[in-house]
Design a protein around this motif. Structure first.
Motif, PDB file in Angstrom:
ATOM      1  N   ILE A 144       0.860  -1.198   0.000  1.00  0.00           N
ATOM      2  CA  ILE A 144       0.000   0.000   0.000  1.00  0.00           C
ATOM      3  C   ILE A 144       0.892   1.242   0.000  1.00  0.00           C
ATOM      4  O   ILE A 144       0.656   2.203  -0.745  1.00  0.00           O
ATOM      5  CB  ILE A 144      -0.959  -0.022   1.209  1.00  0.00           C
ATOM      6  CG1 ILE A 144      -2.022  -1.107   0.998  1.00  0.00           C
ATOM      7  CG2 ILE A 144      -1.616   1.340   1.423  1.00  0.00           C
ATOM      8  CD1 ILE A 144      -2.930  -1.356   2.192  1.00  0.00           C
ATOM      9  N   ALA A 145       1.927   1.209   0.830  1.00  0.00           N
ATOM     10  CA  ALA A 145       2.855   2.349   0.880  1.00  0.00           C
ATOM     11  C   ALA A 145       3.543   2.554  -0.469  1.00  0.00           C
ATOM     12  O   ALA A 145       3.643   3.682  -0.965  1.00  0.00           O
ATOM     13  CB  ALA A 145       3.892   2.121   1.982  1.00  0.00           C
ATOM     14  N   LYS A 146       3.997   1.458  -1.068  1.00  0.00           N
ATOM     15  CA  LYS A 146       4.689   1.563  -2.348  1.00  0.00           C
ATOM     16  C   LYS A 146       3.775   2.113  -3.453  1.00  0.00           C
ATOM     17  O   LYS A 146       4.227   2.770  -4.388  1.00  0.00           O
ATOM     18  CB  LYS A 146       5.267   0.208  -2.753  1.00  0.00           C
ATOM     19  CG  LYS A 146       6.533  -0.142  -1.943  1.00  0.00           C
ATOM     20  CD  LYS A 146       6.980  -1.580  -2.121  1.00  0.00           C
ATOM     21  CE  LYS A 146       7.343  -1.901  -3.556  1.00  0.00           C
ATOM     22  NZ  LYS A 146       7.723  -3.349  -3.675  1.00  0.00           N
ATOM     23  N   ALA A 147       2.478   1.830  -3.323  1.00  0.00           N
ATOM     24  CA  ALA A 147       1.523   2.346  -4.305  1.00  0.00           C
ATOM     25  C   ALA A 147       1.120   3.784  -3.988  1.00  0.00           C
ATOM     26  O   ALA A 147       0.278   4.368  -4.664  1.00  0.00           O
ATOM     27  CB  ALA A 147       0.282   1.442  -4.323  1.00  0.00           C
ATOM     28  N   GLU A 148       1.701   4.341  -2.951  1.00  0.00           N
ATOM     29  CA  GLU A 148       1.389   5.712  -2.500  1.00  0.00           C
ATOM     30  C   GLU A 148      -0.072   5.906  -2.134  1.00  0.00           C
ATOM     31  O   GLU A 148      -0.640   7.001  -2.273  1.00  0.00           O
ATOM     32  CB  GLU A 148       1.853   6.745  -3.518  1.00  0.00           C
ATOM     33  CG  GLU A 148       3.373   6.680  -3.657  1.00  0.00           C
ATOM     34  CD  GLU A 148       3.960   7.778  -4.526  1.00  0.00           C
ATOM     35  OE1 GLU A 148       3.267   8.777  -4.772  1.00  0.00           O
ATOM     36  OE2 GLU A 148       5.117   7.608  -4.939  1.00  0.00           O
ATOM     37  N   ALA A 149      -0.680   4.835  -1.647  1.00  0.00           N
ATOM     38  CA  ALA A 149      -2.044   4.938  -1.131  1.00  0.00           C
ATOM     39  C   ALA A 149      -1.957   5.121   0.387  1.00  0.00           C
ATOM     40  O   ALA A 149      -0.898   4.907   0.990  1.00  0.00           O
ATOM     41  CB  ALA A 149      -2.829   3.675  -1.459  1.00  0.00           C
ATOM     42  N   VAL A 150      -3.058   5.557   0.985  1.00  0.00           N
ATOM     43  CA  VAL A 150      -3.130   5.710   2.440  1.00  0.00           C
ATOM     44  C   VAL A 150      -3.695   4.433   3.032  1.00  0.00           C
ATOM     45  O   VAL A 150      -4.701   3.907   2.535  1.00  0.00           O
ATOM     46  CB  VAL A 150      -4.035   6.910   2.809  1.00  0.00           C
ATOM     47  CG1 VAL A 150      -4.284   6.970   4.300  1.00  0.00           C
ATOM     48  CG2 VAL A 150      -3.410   8.213   2.319  1.00  0.00           C
ATOM     49  N   LEU A 151      -3.058   3.914   4.079  1.00  0.00           N
ATOM     50  CA  LEU A 151      -3.573   2.725   4.746  1.00  0.00           C
ATOM     51  C   LEU A 151      -4.538   3.128   5.857  1.00  0.00           C
ATOM     52  O   LEU A 151      -4.170   3.866   6.774  1.00  0.00           O
ATOM     53  CB  LEU A 151      -2.411   1.911   5.324  1.00  0.00           C
ATOM     54  CG  LEU A 151      -2.785   0.531   5.886  1.00  0.00           C
ATOM     55  CD1 LEU A 151      -1.558  -0.370   5.856  1.00  0.00           C
ATOM     56  CD2 LEU A 151      -3.355   0.574   7.285  1.00  0.00           C
ATOM     57  N   VAL A 152      -5.772   2.634   5.776  1.00  0.00           N
ATOM     58  CA  VAL A 152      -6.782   2.873   6.814  1.00  0.00           C
ATOM     59  C   VAL A 152      -7.014   1.554   7.536  1.00  0.00           C
ATOM     60  O   VAL A 152      -7.031   0.498   6.903  1.00  0.00           O
ATOM     61  CB  VAL A 152      -8.102   3.360   6.177  1.00  0.00           C
ATOM     62  CG1 VAL A 152      -9.227   3.407   7.197  1.00  0.00           C
ATOM     63  CG2 VAL A 152      -7.915   4.711   5.512  1.00  0.00           C
ATOM     64  N   CYS A 153      -7.149   1.591   8.850  1.00  0.00           N
ATOM     65  CA  CYS A 153      -7.474   0.350   9.557  1.00  0.00           C
ATOM     66  C   CYS A 153      -8.139   0.664  10.892  1.00  0.00           C
ATOM     67  O   CYS A 153      -8.376   1.831  11.212  1.00  0.00           O
ATOM     68  CB  CYS A 153      -6.224  -0.504   9.769  1.00  0.00           C
ATOM     69  SG  CYS A 153      -5.106   0.179  11.013  1.00  0.00           S
ATOM     70  N   GLY A 154      -8.424  -0.374  11.654  1.00  0.00           N
ATOM     71  CA  GLY A 154      -9.095  -0.213  12.936  1.00  0.00           C
ATOM     72  C   GLY A 154      -8.169   0.222  14.067  1.00  0.00           C
ATOM     73  O   GLY A 154      -8.613   0.418  15.197  1.00  0.00           O
ATOM     74  N   GLY A 155      -6.873   0.360  13.772  1.00  0.00           N
ATOM     75  CA  GLY A 155      -5.938   1.008  14.681  1.00  0.00           C
ATOM     76  C   GLY A 155      -5.480   0.202  15.884  1.00  0.00           C
ATOM     77  O   GLY A 155      -4.705   0.707  16.692  1.00  0.00           O
ATOM     78  N   LEU A 156      -5.930  -1.061  15.995  1.00  0.00           N
ATOM     79  CA  LEU A 156      -5.550  -1.849  17.182  1.00  0.00           C
ATOM     80  C   LEU A 156      -4.394  -2.797  16.841  1.00  0.00           C
ATOM     81  O   LEU A 156      -3.506  -2.422  16.084  1.00  0.00           O
ATOM     82  CB  LEU A 156      -6.785  -2.584  17.719  1.00  0.00           C
ATOM     83  CG  LEU A 156      -7.956  -1.661  18.095  1.00  0.00           C
ATOM     84  CD1 LEU A 156      -9.149  -2.462  18.618  1.00  0.00           C
ATOM     85  CD2 LEU A 156      -7.546  -0.630  19.141  1.00  0.00           C
ATOM     86  N   GLY A 157      -4.406  -4.013  17.424  1.00  0.00           N
ATOM     87  CA  GLY A 157      -3.283  -4.928  17.289  1.00  0.00           C
ATOM     88  C   GLY A 157      -3.373  -5.889  16.107  1.00  0.00           C
ATOM     89  O   GLY A 157      -4.115  -5.660  15.163  1.00  0.00           O
ATOM     90  N   GLY A 158      -2.614  -6.955  16.183  1.00  0.00           N
ATOM     91  CA  GLY A 158      -2.681  -8.028  15.185  1.00  0.00           C
ATOM     92  C   GLY A 158      -2.425  -7.554  13.768  1.00  0.00           C
ATOM     93  O   GLY A 158      -1.408  -6.911  13.476  1.00  0.00           O
ATOM     94  N   VAL A 159      -3.347  -7.899  12.879  1.00  0.00           N
ATOM     95  CA  VAL A 159      -3.240  -7.520  11.463  1.00  0.00           C
ATOM     96  C   VAL A 159      -3.118  -6.007  11.307  1.00  0.00           C
ATOM     97  O   VAL A 159      -2.334  -5.514  10.485  1.00  0.00           O
ATOM     98  CB  VAL A 159      -4.470  -8.050  10.683  1.00  0.00           C
ATOM     99  CG1 VAL A 159      -4.676  -7.302   9.376  1.00  0.00           C
ATOM    100  CG2 VAL A 159      -4.309  -9.548  10.428  1.00  0.00           C
TER     101      VAL A 159
END
Lengths: 172, 172, 172, 172
Positions: C30-45
Motif C-alpha cells: 500500500i505504501a509503495k503504491a502511494e495509497a493511504v492505509l486505513v485500519c481499525g488502529g488496534l493490534g494483530g493484522v
C-alpha cells in the motif's frame, strides 16, 4: 398509532436530591398524559423519572451507552443497548417528540443541543439546577431556532409539550 | 510518533467572510506547527481551515457525516466517511488533542460540549462570531471542568494548545 | 487531490504469525503504491499492516473504537478516536476505496459486509486464514453485488484495487 | 422487571411474500410469549413482524437509521430515531436477548455478525430464503462462538430463545 414520546434528560452521577424529586414528578406526569418516557437509561434523573412513570402506570425506554442490558436502571421497560458510548446522547434527543431537562451537566447540554438542532420542543425545569437553569429561556446559538421554554413544575412541562405537539400536528 | 492533532470546528453553511479568514489563518498556523488538522470535512470554516493548512504544507483530515467520499471538501488529504450523520460531531471533538472554535452554530456547541466532557484543551477565536464568541471564556456547566480559552489570533490559539499539551505530557 | 485509501481488516487478538506476515506485506505494498492505509488502529493484522506501511514510507490511519488516543497501535500516523465501540467497523469499511482482508473473525466479517453493502472493491488474502479464507471468492448474500476477489499475494491485492478503482473513475 | 426482548431481522426492500408470512408468524409468537419485539423499524420483514405482534396484543420497538419518526412503519409502538444510518444494525442486534432471522440480505448478515460477536441466542427461519438459509446451522467464523440454530416454524423459534434464555438466567 404511536404514542407521544418525551425524552427526559439530566444529571446521572452526582444528582441532587431536588433534581431527583423533580424528575420523579416529570415521570409521573408523562405517565398520566399517556406518553412514553424516553431517557438515557442510567441513574440520577433518568432513574427517578423512570420510577415516577412506572409507579403511575407509564411506559419507559432506556437508551444506554453500553452494549449490555445490565447497565440500565431497573425501571426501564424497554432497554436499547446502543454500544456507541456517549454518542447515544444524539439518539436520546432525536427519539423524543419533546424534551424535558432536569438539572444536568454537559452531557445534558449536548442533548439540548441536538434537540435544538432538530427543532424539538424543549422544556427546562425551573429551579432544578445545572444546565436546565443555565440555559432555560435562552437560545443556544445566534440562529435562534427554538427557545428553551422554562416550566415551573412537571405538570406545566408536559402540558407545554402536548400543546405545541398538537399544534404542530394540525399544521402538517 | 504520532503528531499532535488539532480539531477545528465552526460554521458550515452561512459562514461569514470574517470566519473564513480566521479559519484560513488557523489552518495555516496548525500547518506551521507541524500538527495535523482534523475537522468535519465539509464547507465554511472546515474548508477554509483545510485550505490554509494545505497551502502551507500541512496535513488535513475530514471526518464527514456521510458514507461517500464525495461530500468532503477538496482540501482534505484523508477522508473518514462515518455514515453516522451528525453524531460524527463526537468523533471530530474526540480526535483532537486540542480544539479551536471559529464562529459556529449549535453543531459547534455540541462539539465544544464533547471536548469539555473529555477535558480537551479548547480555544475560541475572539471576534469570530457564533458560539465561539458566545461561550468563549466560559464554563459550559456548573462542574467547571475546563474553561474555554479566548485567543486573539490564530498564532496564539495554536500556541495555547502546544503549551498546554506539552505541560500535560510532562505530567503523564 | 486525495490519495487512494485502502482499508486493511483482519485479526486483532489471537492473530496468527502467518497473518501478521501477510499483513506486513500488504501494508508495504500500500505504501509503495502511494495509497493511504486505513485500519481499525488496534493490534494483530492492523498493527502489522501499519508497521509495514510505516517502514516503507507510507501514511497510516487508525480508526479506533475507544475515545482515547492511547489505545491505538504505535504505527498509526493519524488516530481517529470514535468512542462508538465496534460500530466503528462501519467507518473502517466505508473509509476505504478498497478493502483487503487478512484472516479475521466475525468483526472482519462485519466489515466485509459493510464493504459489500456499499459496493467497495474487496480482496481477501489467500491462505491468510479466518474469514478471508472462508468468504474469499464468494458473494455474501443472494443479491451478488460484489464478489470478494482472492489475491495470492500483497502485490496482487493492491494491484486489483488500483486497477478496479481507475476503471471505476474513468466511468464517472 | 424488564420483559424479554427479541430482535427480528431480515429483508427490507424486495421482501418475498413467503418471508412476509413467516415474519408475521414470528411477530405473533413473540406477542403470545409476552416478549417485546425489537426490529429495524422499516418495511418488509420488519413491518410484517410488527404487524403480527400488534394484531396479537404485543409491543413493538423500531430502531430506525433515520433521525425522523416518519420513516418507521406504522406498527411500531415505540420508535428509536438513531440518525446513525446503517450502523444502527449494531443496536438492533445488541438490543435483543435473542435474534430471529427471516430471509435477508447483507444488512441482515451484519446483524447476525453482531449477534454472534456478542454471543446472543440466534435462530434462522428454515426456508425463509436469503441469509437466514445461507448461514442457518453454521458458525460465522472459525472461533465457533455460537451456532445459528435453524427453526422450522415461528413457534419453535421463539421456544428456542425462551428456553436458552431461561437456562442462561439460571446460571447467572
Amino acid at each position: 398509532m404511536r404514542k407521544l414520546q418525551i425524552s427526559v434528560i439530566g444529571y446521572n452521577k452526582d444528582c441532587t436530591e431536588n433534581a431527583r424529586k423533580v424528575a420523579y414528578e416529570v415521570g409521573k406526569e408523562i405517565a398520566k398524559a399517556e406518553a412514553v418516557l424516553v431517557c438515557g437509561g442510567l441513574g440520577g434523573v433518568m432513574e427517578s423519572a423512570c420510577r415516577g412513570a412506572k409507579e403511575n402506570g407509564g411506559t419507559t425506554v432506556g437508551i444506554i451507552p453500553q452494549e449490555e442490558f445490565s447497565y440500565a436502571n431497573q425501571y426501564c421497560d424497554i432497554v436499547v443497548c446502543t454500544g456507541i458510548g456517549y454518542a447515544r446522547d444524539f439518539i436520546v434527543a432525536s427519539s423524543g417528540d419533546g424534551i424535558i431537562a432536569v438539572g444536568g451537566g454537559v452531557g445534558t447540554l449536548i442533548e439540548l443541543g441536538v434537540g435544538y438542532m432538530t427543532k424539538k420542543i424543549i422544556v427546562a425545569m425551573a429551579g432544578s439546577g445545572g444546565v436546565a437553569d443555565m440555559y432555560g429561556g435562552k437560545f443556544l446559538d445566534e440562529r435562534k431556532r427554538a427557545q428553551i421554554v422554562i416550566a415551573k413544575d412537571a405538570k406545566e412541562a408536559v402540558q407545554v409539550i402536548l400543546e405545541k405537539y398538537h399544534n404542530w400536528q394540525k399544521h402538517q
